[in-house]
Design a protein around this motif. Structure first.
Motif, PDB file in Angstrom:
ATOM      1  N   ALA A  19       0.831  -1.210   0.000  1.00 50.23           N
ATOM      2  CA  ALA A  19       0.000   0.000   0.000  1.00 50.23           C
ATOM      3  C   ALA A  19       0.857   1.249   0.000  1.00 50.23           C
ATOM      4  N   GLN A  20       1.961   1.211   0.734  1.00 42.88           N
ATOM      5  CA  GLN A  20       2.844   2.379   0.786  1.00 42.88           C
ATOM      6  C   GLN A  20       3.447   2.666  -0.587  1.00 42.88           C
ATOM      7  N   ARG A  21       3.781   1.600  -1.329  1.00 41.95           N
ATOM      8  CA  ARG A  21       4.319   1.784  -2.684  1.00 41.95           C
ATOM      9  C   ARG A  21       3.269   2.424  -3.595  1.00 41.95           C
ATOM     10  N   VAL A  22       2.014   1.998  -3.449  1.00 47.95           N
ATOM     11  CA  VAL A  22       0.943   2.577  -4.267  1.00 47.95           C
ATOM     12  C   VAL A  22       0.720   4.040  -3.896  1.00 47.95           C
ATOM     13  N   PHE A  23       0.722   4.334  -2.599  1.00 49.26           N
ATOM     14  CA  PHE A  23       0.496   5.716  -2.164  1.00 49.26           C
ATOM     15  C   PHE A  23       1.690   6.616  -2.478  1.00 49.26           C
ATOM     16  N   ASP A  24       2.884   6.027  -2.546  1.00 48.81           N
ATOM     17  CA  ASP A  24       4.037   6.812  -2.997  1.00 48.81           C
ATOM     18  C   ASP A  24       3.810   7.305  -4.425  1.00 48.81           C
ATOM     19  N   LEU A  25       3.210   6.443  -5.241  1.00 52.43           N
ATOM     20  CA  LEU A  25       2.863   6.843  -6.606  1.00 52.43           C
ATOM     21  C   LEU A  25       1.787   7.924  -6.587  1.00 52.43           C
ATOM     22  N   LEU A  26       0.734   7.714  -5.784  1.00 46.47           N
ATOM     23  CA  LEU A  26      -0.369   8.678  -5.739  1.00 46.47           C
ATOM     24  C   LEU A  26       0.065  10.028  -5.174  1.00 46.47           C
ATOM     25  N   ASP A  27       1.136  10.036  -4.379  1.00 48.43           N
ATOM     26  CA  ASP A  27       1.608  11.279  -3.769  1.00 48.43           C
ATOM     27  C   ASP A  27       2.627  12.019  -4.641  1.00 48.43           C
ATOM     28  N   GLU A  28       2.975  11.433  -5.777  1.00 48.50           N
ATOM     29  CA  GLU A  28       3.940  12.090  -6.660  1.00 48.50           C
ATOM     30  C   GLU A  28       3.381  13.424  -7.170  1.00 48.50           C
ATOM     31  N   GLU A  29       4.281  14.349  -7.397  1.00 46.11           N
ATOM     32  CA  GLU A  29       3.886  15.662  -7.912  1.00 46.11           C
ATOM     33  C   GLU A  29       3.328  15.520  -9.326  1.00 46.11           C
ATOM     34  N   GLU A  30       2.236  16.199  -9.599  1.00 50.91           N
ATOM     35  CA  GLU A  30       1.611  16.138 -10.913  1.00 50.91           C
ATOM     36  C   GLU A  30       2.035  17.329 -11.762  1.00 50.91           C
ATOM     37  N   VAL A  31       1.821  17.210 -13.064  1.00 51.55           N
ATOM     38  CA  VAL A  31       2.058  18.366 -13.934  1.00 51.55           C
ATOM     39  C   VAL A  31       1.072  19.466 -13.536  1.00 51.55           C
ATOM     40  N   SER A  32       1.496  20.695 -13.644  1.00 53.13           N
ATOM     41  CA  SER A  32       0.660  21.815 -13.202  1.00 53.13           C
ATOM     42  C   SER A  32      -0.625  21.911 -14.022  1.00 53.13           C
ATOM     43  N   ASP A  33      -1.678  22.375 -13.376  1.00 54.95           N
ATOM     44  CA  ASP A  33      -2.974  22.523 -14.032  1.00 54.95           C
ATOM     45  C   ASP A  33      -2.933  23.724 -14.986  1.00 54.95           C
ATOM     46  N   ASP A  34      -3.328  23.500 -16.225  1.00 55.17           N
ATOM     47  CA  ASP A  34      -3.303  24.592 -17.213  1.00 55.17           C
ATOM     48  C   ASP A  34      -4.687  24.849 -17.821  1.00 55.17           C
ATOM     49  N   SER A  35      -5.728  24.399 -17.105  1.00 54.56           N
ATOM     50  CA  SER A  35      -7.086  24.530 -17.654  1.00 54.56           C
ATOM     51  C   SER A  35      -7.528  25.978 -17.811  1.00 54.56           C
ATOM     52  N   ASP A  36      -6.903  26.876 -17.034  1.00 57.18           N
ATOM     53  CA  ASP A  36      -7.299  28.288 -17.124  1.00 57.18           C
ATOM     54  C   ASP A  36      -6.524  29.055 -18.185  1.00 57.18           C
ATOM     55  N   MET A  37      -5.615  28.383 -18.883  1.00 55.44           N
ATOM     56  CA  MET A  37      -4.835  29.032 -19.940  1.00 55.44           C
ATOM     57  C   MET A  37      -5.591  29.007 -21.262  1.00 55.44           C
ATOM     58  N   GLU A  38      -5.178  29.842 -22.174  1.00 56.73           N
ATOM     59  CA  GLU A  38      -5.837  29.895 -23.480  1.00 56.73           C
ATOM     60  C   GLU A  38      -5.418  28.716 -24.347  1.00 56.73           C
ATOM     61  N   LYS A  39      -6.256  28.380 -25.312  1.00 58.18           N
ATOM     62  CA  LYS A  39      -5.945  27.300 -26.239  1.00 58.18           C
ATOM     63  C   LYS A  39      -5.229  27.846 -27.463  1.00 58.18           C
ATOM     64  N   LEU A  40      -4.303  27.034 -27.957  1.00 54.07           N
ATOM     65  CA  LEU A  40      -3.591  27.419 -29.168  1.00 54.07           C
ATOM     66  C   LEU A  40      -4.462  27.071 -30.366  1.00 54.07           C
ATOM     67  N   GLU A  41      -4.961  28.083 -31.056  1.00 57.31           N
ATOM     68  CA  GLU A  41      -5.852  27.869 -32.194  1.00 57.31           C
ATOM     69  C   GLU A  41      -5.302  28.570 -33.429  1.00 57.31           C
ATOM     70  N   ASN A  42      -5.771  28.111 -34.597  1.00 56.54           N
ATOM     71  CA  ASN A  42      -5.352  28.716 -35.874  1.00 56.54           C
ATOM     72  C   ASN A  42      -3.835  28.784 -35.980  1.00 56.54           C
ATOM     73  N   CYS A  43      -3.207  27.651 -35.728  1.00 54.76           N
ATOM     74  CA  CYS A  43      -1.745  27.583 -35.766  1.00 54.76           C
ATOM     75  C   CYS A  43      -1.242  27.904 -37.186  1.00 54.76           C
ATOM     76  N   ASN A  44      -0.287  28.863 -37.290  1.00 52.76           N
ATOM     77  CA  ASN A  44       0.209  29.287 -38.610  1.00 52.76           C
ATOM     78  C   ASN A  44       1.483  28.563 -39.034  1.00 52.76           C
ATOM     79  N   GLY A  45       1.969  27.617 -38.202  1.00 52.02           N
ATOM     80  CA  GLY A  45       3.113  26.811 -38.612  1.00 52.02           C
ATOM     81  C   GLY A  45       4.467  27.418 -38.319  1.00 52.02           C
ATOM     82  N   THR A  46       4.530  28.513 -37.564  1.00 52.16           N
ATOM     83  CA  THR A  46       5.828  29.106 -37.213  1.00 52.16           C
ATOM     84  C   THR A  46       6.184  28.750 -35.771  1.00 52.16           C
ATOM     85  N   LEU A  47       7.471  28.605 -35.536  1.00 57.62           N
ATOM     86  CA  LEU A  47       7.930  28.374 -34.170  1.00 57.62           C
ATOM     87  C   LEU A  47       9.354  28.873 -34.030  1.00 57.62           C
TER      88      LEU A  47
END
Length: 502
Positions: free
Chosen positions: A313-341
């Motif tokens: 159980a501790q091994r499973v919870f070690d996984l569940l306690d790992e840091e996640e990627v930051s939430d970006d749901s409040d950011m804008e979406k990339l739309e109408n991509c023009n192919g430049t970078l």
């Protein structure tokens, strides 16, 4: 350990009804089973006299049969509720563990073998089910039996019952000492199990390379080394856990012998201090004494399994306690991509002490084809990881369609690219499903058009069922055919930008 147990049982909380039913059925089953020795004692008393009371004996046996059947039914329904509780609990825990793997940074996935992660999601959670949830019912039933038998023994002969109670803690002392010694061994065993599963999966999944480099013997030797270490730790853990039951049985045997001796003195009237009782009551008392000590054996076994389950159980919870990627749901979406970078003075390293990319800049205009060439390990694939934000840069900026990649959602950024990696990936499903992986609602005509565009239509039509042929990563397709299917998958989504990693 307490914190881990609380977290496990928090997953069982939504299914409290099954827990309550388990308790009720367990209590009913135990109470009925405890009534059995009473009727057996009465039956014995009917037989010890010169004139056997057959009429009363028949009534006693009838009631005894009804009680035994009812007790069995309650035990069965208790097991049914326990299994349901365990299944639903570990289902949710396994779902959370799998979902967590989707949210942890890629660096966490890269730092662990697939076998180790699979072992946590599958093997460790099964051990939790067996050791904690299933063991709980055994523990509760055992405690109910102890309390019930103690009450019946006190009602028959208080003095002998006190002797039993005084000697019983010896079982707990012996079990606790052994359980403490087994905990560390189970933790090590759990870790080695993950290592062994990871190595076995790695070797089994790359047999062509293993055989091409004649690595068979070395792989076997390495596996034997891990397996031997696992065996040593496992033997140590098993030794301690297996010592628990015999030790408590030995102590309980001494208690039973003491009860038999004192009971015999009581029946024969040798000792007035002990009190007197009939042969039937002695029979009942001995039965209760046996039932009283038996749960201590079972509970001690539960404690041994508990150590293994808590480690998993501790091994499973070690996984569940790992840091996640930051939430970006409040950011804008990339739309109408023009192919430049563009990359603007970016720097990145996987570990702080070893620089990999420093002050790298690159401008790509729409419609251009850019090739990044360099020796192995110079960071070509890393550039792709940074561009798609599988990893975040240490400094600098990456601009896509005039937007900083850190200011747009990861999903919209990655949807703007079509990517074919060095390693092809084919999942188990039809050819059409594999091509439509990124666009599940695509029509058959669109799927065929994508296949024709990459010249895969010919070999697909030669398959037994064409686009409806079920394939997998080991279904016999050549590496080139798999590559074409992966490219067709990208062609179907028609992304603004395309990345081909070698």
């Amino acid at each position: 350990m307490t914190k881990t147990l609380k977290r496990v049982f928090s997953y069982a909380r939504p299914y409290l009804i099954y827990f309550v039913l388990t308790v009720i059925f367990a209590a009913a089953g135990v109470i009925l089973s405890l009534a059995v020795p009473v009727f057996i004692g009465e039956a014995v008393d009917c037989c010890v006299n010169k004139n056997v009371d057959f009429e009363n004996l028949k009534k006693i046996l009838l009631r005894l049969g009804i009680i035994v059947i009812a007790s069995g039914i309650f035990q069965w329904t208790m097991s049914l509720c326990t299994n349901k509780l365990a299944f639903l609990t570990v289902r949710d825990l396994r779902a959370d563990a799998f979902a967590k793997l989707e949210r942890v940074p890629l660096k966490y996935i890269d730092s662990h073998t697939k076998g180790e992660l699979s072992s946590r999601v599958i093997n460790d959670i099964e051990i939790i089910s067996d050791g904690l949830l299933q063991g709980f019912t055994q523990f509760f039933s055992g405690m109910m039996t102890i309390i019930g038998t103690l009450a019946f023994m006190l009602s028959i002969n208080v003095r002998i019952a006190v002797v039993v109670v005084v000697l019983t803690p010896l079982s707990f002392i012996a079990a606790s000492k052994i359980t403490k010694a087994s905990h560390d061994s189970y933790v090590q065993q759990s870790k080695l199990r993950g290592d062994m599963v990871g190595f076995a999966e790695e070797m089994a999944g790359n047999q062509k390379i293993v055989k091409a480099f004649v690595y068979d013997k070395r792989a076997e030797e390495k596996f034997i080394e891990i397996n031997n270490e696992y065996g040593k730790i496992g033997a140590k853990a098993t030794f301690f856990s297996s010592m628990t039951n015999p030790t408590t049985r030995f102590v309980n045997g001494l208690i039973y012998a003491a009860v038999g001796l004192l009971g015999a003195l009581s029946v024969t009237g040798v000792s007035s201090f002990i009190g007197s009782m009939s042969v039937g009551k002695l029979s009942s008392f001995l039965s209760y004494a046996n039932q009283y000590t038996k749960p201590f054996n079972e509970i001690s076994g539960v404690f041994a399994e508990l150590q293994n389950a808590v480690a998993s159980a501790q091994r499973v919870f070690d996984l569940l306690d790992e840091e996640e990627v930051s939430d970006d749901s409040d950011m804008e979406k990339l739309e109408n991509c023009n192919g430049t970078l563009s990359f603007e003075n970016i720097s990145f390293s996987y570990t702080p002490e070893r620089e990999l990319i420093k002050n790298f800049s690159l401008d790509v205009e729409s419609g251009k084809k850019i090739a990044i060439v360099g020796p192995t390990g110079c960071g070509k694939s890393t550039i792709i990881n940074l561009l798609l934000r599988f990893y975040d840069i240490d400094s600098g900026k990456i601009i896509v369609s005039d937007k900083d990649t850190k200011t747009v959602t990861r999903d919209s950024l990655r949807s703007s690219f079509g990517m074919v990696l060095q390693e092809t990936w084919i999942f188990t499903g039809t050819v059409a499903e594999n091509i439509a992986y990124g666009l599940p609602d695509a029509s058959r005509e669109d799927i065929i058009s994508a296949a024709k565009a990459v010249h895969a239509h010919g070999f697909i039509k030669r398959l037994p069922n064409g686009y409806d042929t079920v394939i997998s990563d080991t279904s016999g397709l050549s590496q080139g055919q798999k590559q074409l299917l992966c490219i067709a998958r990208i062609m179907l989504t028609n992304p603004p930008m395309l990345i081909l990693d070698e």
